[in-house]
Design an enzyme around this catalytic site. Structure first.
Site, PDB file in Angstrom:
ATOM      1  N   GLY A  44       0.794  -1.230   0.000  1.00  0.00           N
ATOM      2  CA  GLY A  44       0.000   0.000   0.000  1.00  0.00           C
ATOM      3  C   GLY A  44       0.823   1.274   0.000  1.00  0.00           C
ATOM      4  O   GLY A  44       0.347   2.315   0.463  1.00  0.00           O
ATOM      5  N   SER A  45       2.022   1.231  -0.555  1.00  0.00           N
ATOM      6  CA  SER A  45       2.818   2.465  -0.549  1.00  0.00           C
ATOM      7  C   SER A  45       2.206   3.511  -1.488  1.00  0.00           C
ATOM      8  O   SER A  45       2.313   4.714  -1.222  1.00  0.00           O
ATOM      9  CB  SER A  45       4.290   2.193  -0.885  1.00  0.00           C
ATOM     10  OG  SER A  45       4.444   1.830  -2.234  1.00  0.00           O
ATOM     11  N   ASN A  46       1.559   3.079  -2.564  1.00  0.00           N
ATOM     12  CA  ASN A  46       0.864   4.051  -3.427  1.00  0.00           C
ATOM     13  C   ASN A  46      -0.359   4.633  -2.719  1.00  0.00           C
ATOM     14  O   ASN A  46      -0.657   5.823  -2.852  1.00  0.00           O
ATOM     15  CB  ASN A  46       0.458   3.401  -4.757  1.00  0.00           C
ATOM     16  CG  ASN A  46       1.596   3.412  -5.759  1.00  0.00           C
ATOM     17  OD1 ASN A  46       1.959   4.455  -6.301  1.00  0.00           O
ATOM     18  ND2 ASN A  46       2.209   2.258  -5.976  1.00  0.00           N
ATOM     19  N   ASN A  74      -5.584   2.709 -12.847  1.00  0.00           N
ATOM     20  CA  ASN A  74      -4.579   1.775 -12.327  1.00  0.00           C
ATOM     21  C   ASN A  74      -3.202   2.377 -12.548  1.00  0.00           C
ATOM     22  O   ASN A  74      -3.011   3.170 -13.463  1.00  0.00           O
ATOM     23  CB  ASN A  74      -4.680   0.438 -13.080  1.00  0.00           C
ATOM     24  CG  ASN A  74      -3.656  -0.569 -12.588  1.00  0.00           C
ATOM     25  OD1 ASN A  74      -3.441  -0.720 -11.376  1.00  0.00           O
ATOM     26  ND2 ASN A  74      -2.986  -1.252 -13.501  1.00  0.00           N
ATOM     27  N   HIS A  99       0.695   1.133 -13.313  1.00  0.00           N
ATOM     28  CA  HIS A  99       1.477  -0.030 -13.723  1.00  0.00           C
ATOM     29  C   HIS A  99       2.953   0.370 -13.706  1.00  0.00           C
ATOM     30  O   HIS A  99       3.306   1.444 -14.185  1.00  0.00           O
ATOM     31  CB  HIS A  99       1.051  -0.460 -15.133  1.00  0.00           C
ATOM     32  CG  HIS A  99       1.753  -1.696 -15.593  1.00  0.00           C
ATOM     33  ND1 HIS A  99       1.391  -2.958 -15.151  1.00  0.00           N
ATOM     34  CD2 HIS A  99       2.814  -1.875 -16.409  1.00  0.00           C
ATOM     35  CE1 HIS A  99       2.206  -3.856 -15.696  1.00  0.00           C
ATOM     36  NE2 HIS A  99       3.082  -3.222 -16.462  1.00  0.00           N
ATOM     37  N   ASP A 102      -4.174  -4.017 -18.714  1.00  0.00           N
ATOM     38  CA  ASP A 102      -3.154  -2.983 -18.980  1.00  0.00           C
ATOM     39  C   ASP A 102      -3.311  -2.291 -20.327  1.00  0.00           C
ATOM     40  O   ASP A 102      -2.337  -1.772 -20.874  1.00  0.00           O
ATOM     41  CB  ASP A 102      -1.737  -3.586 -18.916  1.00  0.00           C
ATOM     42  CG  ASP A 102      -1.394  -4.103 -17.532  1.00  0.00           C
ATOM     43  OD1 ASP A 102      -1.963  -3.600 -16.551  1.00  0.00           O
ATOM     44  OD2 ASP A 102      -0.549  -5.019 -17.437  1.00  0.00           O
ATOM     45  N   GLU A 115       6.202   6.509  -9.007  1.00  0.00           N
ATOM     46  CA  GLU A 115       4.772   6.178  -8.871  1.00  0.00           C
ATOM     47  C   GLU A 115       4.143   7.049  -7.786  1.00  0.00           C
ATOM     48  O   GLU A 115       3.035   7.566  -7.950  1.00  0.00           O
ATOM     49  CB  GLU A 115       4.601   4.704  -8.473  1.00  0.00           C
ATOM     50  CG  GLU A 115       4.995   3.723  -9.556  1.00  0.00           C
ATOM     51  CD  GLU A 115       4.746   2.279  -9.143  1.00  0.00           C
ATOM     52  OE1 GLU A 115       3.746   2.008  -8.455  1.00  0.00           O
ATOM     53  OE2 GLU A 115       5.554   1.414  -9.512  1.00  0.00           O
TER      54      GLU A 115
HETATM   55  C1  GRF Z   1       3.256  -0.929  -7.667  1.00  0.00           C
HETATM   56  O1  GRF Z   1       4.489  -1.175  -8.245  1.00  0.00           O
HETATM   57  C2  GRF Z   1       2.213  -0.681  -8.722  1.00  0.00           C
HETATM   58  O2  GRF Z   1       2.724  -0.107  -9.884  1.00  0.00           O
HETATM   59  C3  GRF Z   1       1.709  -2.049  -9.024  1.00  0.00           C
HETATM   60  O3  GRF Z   1       1.752  -2.742  -7.790  1.00  0.00           O
HETATM   61  C4  GRF Z   1       2.715  -2.146  -6.930  1.00  0.00           C
HETATM   62  C5  GRF Z   1       2.003  -1.790  -5.669  1.00  0.00           C
HETATM   63  O4  GRF Z   1       2.876  -1.364  -4.669  1.00  0.00           O
HETATM   64  N1  GRF Z   1       0.431  -2.020  -9.655  1.00  0.00           N
HETATM   65  P1  GRF Z   1       2.301  -0.741  -3.321  1.00  0.00           P
HETATM   66  O5  GRF Z   1       1.422  -1.808  -2.680  1.00  0.00           O
HETATM   67  O6  GRF Z   1       1.541   0.491  -3.660  1.00  0.00           O
HETATM   68  O7  GRF Z   1       3.503  -0.477  -2.485  1.00  0.00           O
END
Ligand code: GRF
Length: 195
Positions: free
Chosen positions: A12-14, A107, A109, A150, A179
């Site tokens: 969940g870092s994003n 999404n 990617h 994708d 990201e």
């Molecule tokens: C990221 O690299 C994203 O591009 C992909 O899955 C990964 C998720 O990472 N879809 P996080 O859980 O957000 O750290």
């Protein structure tokens, strides 16, 4: 206030980058809820820390695929989001959900689509393939989710260099940092311009 619904299956870092951007005032929205399909993942901890409701909806818990999809779609509709942001959601999104939120599911990617996308291209596999093909650059892509993996319209990309000595892990780290900057920016633009 615009509402984001986040789907995650991992660290969940994003998801965290969205929370942080909201706190900095760069993303003017609220995260209505987090939908997960796994337990014990980092994304859940992050949600709890920020009092964001979590819904665990996994196919495993339903007797049929249709029952799972129905519950997923009903839950999402009841939360009434302006956008659904997939953030490391490791499952194909059911077409019924795509229909219900047509053009409103995004999404991220970890590659420059259309390169290194499609079935089997996720997580470390993407960065291993990038290094193996001796790419000199890679990056990340935010796109609209359609029924083809994708392949939906690309909203934005960020590029990073790949050095000859790079390991897939080093590439992954460099891409992930981008990201975290790109996704909140695209969400802000999407919410102000398209929703
Ligand atoms: C990221 O690299 C994203 O591009 C992909 O899955 C990964 C998720 O990472 N879809 P996080 O859980 O957000 O750290």
């Amino acid at each position: 206030m615009k509402k984001i619904l986040v789907f995650a299956s991992g660290s969940g870092s994003n998801f965290q980058s969205m929370i942080d951007a909201i706190q900095r005032g760069e993303l003017t929205a609220q995260i209505g809820a987090l939908i997960v399909n796994k337990v014990g993942i980092g994304a859940i901890e992050r949600a709890e820390k920020h009092q964001i409701p979590v819904f665990y909806i996994s196919e495993k818990e339903y007797s049929t695929y249709d029952a799972f999809v129905q519950h997923l779609v009903e839950t999402c509709l009841s939360l009434n989001p302006d956008v659904i942001a997939l953030a490391g959601y490791m499952r194909k999104v059911p077409k019924q959900l795509i229909k219900a939120f047509d053009g409103k599911i995004l999404n991220i990617h970890p590659a420059l689509l259309p390169k290194f996308g499609g079935k089997g291209m996720y997580g470390h596999f993407v960065h291993e393939a990038v290094v193996a093909s001796k790419e000199t650059e890679t990056g990340c892509t935010v796109h609209v989710v359609t029924e083809e993996f994708d392949e939906g319209p690309i909203l934005a990309q960020a590029v990073v260099p790949v050095y000859e000595t790079d390991t897939p892990e080093q590439v992954q780290k460099r891409v992930l940092a981008e990201e975290h900057k790109l996704y909140p920016k695209v969400l802000q633009k999407f919410l102000t311009e398209f929703s």
